[in-house]
Design an enzyme around this catalytic site. Structure first.
Site, PDB file in Angstrom:
ATOM      1  NE  ARG A  51     -13.263  55.143  -8.166  1.00 48.06           N
ATOM      2  CZ  ARG A  51     -12.792  55.094  -6.674  1.00 48.06           C
ATOM      3  NH1 ARG A  51     -13.564  54.516  -5.688  1.00 48.06           N
ATOM      4  NH2 ARG A  51     -11.753  56.047  -6.918  1.00 48.06           N
ATOM      5  CE  LYS A  87      -8.792  45.976  -1.702  1.00 47.01           C
ATOM      6  NZ  LYS A  87     -10.337  44.983  -1.374  1.00 47.01           N
ATOM      7  CG  LEU A 100     -10.965  36.633 -11.034  1.00 48.84           C
ATOM      8  CD1 LEU A 100     -10.276  35.363 -10.916  1.00 48.84           C
ATOM      9  CD2 LEU A 100     -12.695  36.336 -11.552  1.00 48.84           C
ATOM     10  CE1 TYR A 123     -13.131  34.940 -15.014  1.00 46.04           C
ATOM     11  CE2 TYR A 123     -13.054  33.452 -13.003  1.00 46.04           C
ATOM     12  CZ  TYR A 123     -13.785  34.904 -13.646  1.00 46.04           C
ATOM     13  OH  TYR A 123     -14.421  34.690 -13.372  1.00 46.04           O
TER      14      TYR A 123
END
Length: 331
Positions: free
Chosen positions: A25, A103, A80, A64
């Site tokens: 998305r 979120k 994540l 990361y």
């Protein structure tokens, strides 16, 4: 680097974590923009970083920490697992990067406070990704409400729930921040805040827990505003699919049935009930993630440090209160 020159385009973004959701998305929406370019893609699995970079551009990065150490980024997007959002958002802010984080950005007021303080001290934007807030169907509902189409608002009912997930889904893993409240419940909570404001308090809540998995798989909450307007929220992983809300006023109702997860090509239907008539309005499709990324870039360039941080903190406050006060029952 907190200041992004107005005359330099686009915003240089790093992807911190190659989540499936981002691939499905978020990143296709990002690719439509000229305001942002995907500069680097980080995964702990080098092969996965290369896969994402091959699809969406950017340089693959193994790890990361390596991504945060780069000097060619302005911001990061963090998709994540939930338990890792606040820790890595904090590290990104410490590295001088603006942050767009999935979120829930934080699950306690203390976590949210640490993020917002770090952002404020460094002049950085930290924004929580609730794409649905930016969909045109929400704007249509708010416009009707403001016009008095259903009279005075009396209550909101909002649900987001779906059937059980595959056994290996990370949302069943408590150490990764699993559970229905943090995954599905935050959407109706955010919808309640969208329409009723930030002075909501938790009047009652319940969570149903799966003893075998150690996470909540369903829940409900009753929120009440200072004027007595209430929000009745339901969420979970053990239901038939529901993804909408109803605004109930003194003279009618407004309903949407695909409020939180509408694909870019989906034309929503808004139902307006008033004067004994039911009217269905077909709305135009909305590219909510494209709009979200565009507004993130605008916040960074406009140095809107306060607004997104306040929004994040208010969301975390309600999530924490629901978790703390809920009556917990076995499934």
């Amino acid at each position: 680097m907190s200041a992004v020159p107005e005359d330099r385009a686009p915003l240089r973004l790093g992807l911190l974590g190659c989540a499936g959701f981002a691939r499905r998305r978020a990143l296709p929406s990002l690719a439509r923009l000229t305001e942002i370019t995907l500069t680097a893609v980080a995964s702990r699995d080098p092969a996965r970083a290369k896969l994402f970079a091959g699809e969406f551009g950017g340089e693959p990065v193994a790890g990361y920490e390596e991504l945060l150490a780069r000097d060619d980024l302005d911001a990061v997007y963090i998709p994540l697992p939930a338990a890792l959002h606040a820790p890595w958002a904090g590290r990104a802010l410490e590295a001088g990067l603006h942050v767009l984080v999935e979120k829930p950005a934080a699950v306690t007021a203390a976590e949210a406070g640490r993020l917002t303080r770090a952002a404020r001290e460094r002049g950085l934007v930290v924004m929580e990704n609730f794409g649905f807030v930016h969909h045109t169907q929400q704007q249509a509902a708010r416009s009707l409400l403001a016009e008095g189409a259903i009279g005075e608002l009396r209550s909101l009912t909002a649900e987001f729930a779906f059937p059980p997930l595959p056994d290996t889904d990370i949302r069943y893993q408590p150490d990764l921040g699993g559970g229905a409240l943090l995954d599905a419940g935050v959407y109706p909570i955010r919808a309640a805040r969208l329409f009723l404001g930030d002075e909501l308090e938790v009047t009652g809540a319940s969570l149903r827990e799966d003893p075998g998995r150690g996470v909540d798989v369903a829940g409900a909450a009753l929120l009440t505003g200072p004027t007595g307007i209430s929000a009745h929220l339901g969420f979970g992983f053990v239901h038939s699919y529901r993804c909408g809300y109803t605004l109930w006023g003194s003279a009618g109702r407004i309903s949407l049935t695909r409020a939180y997860s509408a694909p870019d090509d989906f034309a929503p239907t808004l139902t307006l009930e008033r004067d004994g008539r039911v009217e269905e309005r077909r709305l135009v499709p909305g590219q909510q993630f494209t709009t979200l990324f565009r507004r993130f870039a605008a916040a960074v360039r406009g140095r809107d440090v306060t607004g997104p941080a306040h929004d994040l903190a208010q969301q975390a406050r309600l999530v924490e209160r629901i978790a703390a006060t809920a009556r917990r029952l076995p499934l």
